[in-house]
Scaffold this motif. Sequence first.
Motif, mmCIF file in Angstrom:
data_model
loop_
_atom_site.group_PDB
_atom_site.id
_atom_site.type_symbol
_atom_site.label_atom_id
_atom_site.label_comp_id
_atom_site.label_asym_id
_atom_site.label_seq_id
_atom_site.Cartn_x
_atom_site.Cartn_y
_atom_site.Cartn_z
ATOM 1 N N ALA A 75 0.824 -1.204 0.000
ATOM 2 C CA ALA A 75 0.000 0.000 0.000
ATOM 3 C C ALA A 75 0.863 1.262 0.000
ATOM 4 C CB ALA A 75 -0.938 -0.003 1.211
ATOM 5 N N ALA A 327 -3.252 -3.857 -2.976
ATOM 6 C CA ALA A 327 -2.485 -3.998 -1.738
ATOM 7 C C ALA A 327 -2.992 -5.136 -0.870
ATOM 8 C CB ALA A 327 -2.514 -2.686 -0.951
ATOM 9 N N GLY A 358 -4.867 -1.027 4.263
ATOM 10 C CA GLY A 358 -4.680 -0.616 2.876
ATOM 11 C C GLY A 358 -4.912 0.860 2.673
#
Length: 498
Positions: A75, A327, A358
């Motif tokens: 992320a 992510a 995330g």
Amino acid sequence: MSDGKTSRNRNTIDKDLDKFTYVEEATSYLSRSYVTLGFGFLFLVLVGSLASLLVAENSHWFLLTAALVLGGYMALNIGANDVANNMGPAVGARVLTMGSALVLAALCESAGALLAGSGVVSTIASGIVSADQFARPGDFPLAMLAALVAAALWINLATVIGAPVSTTHAVVGAVVGAGLVSAGSVALDGFTLIAIASGWLVSPVLGGVSAAVLLSMIRRCILRGDNRLAAARRWLPVIFATMAGTFTLYLILVGLPSLRDSGPVPVAALGLAAAVLAFAVSRPAVTRASEGLDDRNQSLRKLFRPPLVVAAAILSFAHGANDVANAIGPVAAIFSALGQDGIAAPGGGLLLPVLMVGALGISLGLLLFGPRLVRMVGERITRLNPIRAFCVLLATAITVLLASAAGLPISSTHTAVGAIFGVGFYREWTMNRERRQRLAENATELLAPPDGSEPADIRRRMLVRRAHVLTIISAWMVTVPASGSLAAIVWLLLSAAL
């Protein structure tokens, strides 16, 4: 003679001072780099602590913790690389400063990931490879872990060298590579891969065409009229209303399932109500803002600043909803495969704690590392002003929003860059056509150069830097095989070690 020596001494002193200045700037840059790296590391430590608390009772706690930490790392890299797609045009058009753009993007990215990110998460988590096709149950979570490692490392490398690659390409390529080496082609869902690949091909074209059409409409309806201010007062509220209605419909259909289940008529009514409200609010606001402006394009650009900021916010929301899957989609697959109750939701989606990892990771990544790639998208492909940047952002937002609503993880990088190219090539075409028409109407005698080339007055002008086309396309082409190959290597290493 003494004056010459004095001058040389002064030049020497100035050069020495410049060296000190460069050293100070380099030291300041390095210190900022270490600070940002420190914040990123602290975020990953906190994610690991959160994961250890959530999965403490699970026998696979180490693998689950590693998966969530790698999801947070992924992320961070997505935020660092993809912020240029959202805010680059607005910064390049000098409408938002770098700081305000980053803060706005962070807020909207987090909202999009939390409110509307679950649909695409399920596509990444369970739609590309099938866990049932793996010979050993433990191979599937290892494959997803390898995909996370490979995609994150590739995006990290691309960010360091300043290449705005597609994070979606990296994740899907890594999942495919890990799935092939661990279970063979039988584990892959061919229809899903075809749909995703089609989205990659269609998204830049659709983004470019949409941006060119929007710019053409604005030129015809506002910029080319006899009374531009009157046309702006008439059409800008319509643009605001269209944006508000579209965004409301998307928010209901993707992020608010309780309202979505109420039926198409109430949903359509809410979208229409939002459009009418936006029109009613923006019409007097545009009228007030246009007072005192002269009837020139330069003045009209000021009126496009508010819709440009709104379009940037919509695009950030759409990016958060679409790319949070890159992510934490593999994290969702790992948690679901290992049977961690309370984290994995039905269908491969995730509940709030992991969605927050995330969302916060993307926001923190763009705040800490995002400015590196903003100028590539905002300034180096073609020249943008508020009107052109607005068309780029709105076209990109519409394309990504539609993809998110369909659960299709397209590349926001492809869409944004395609929209920028669309605006640039449209301007090239119209400018060169108008120049030739003016020359033909004036019937001016043009003297051809001795070498037989076109006269300078009618020679085609280039408004798009062609070199960046090859660079960007090459990066796009390399990403999928590179991340897939790296994922295969990582899986082999993990399977040998565990």
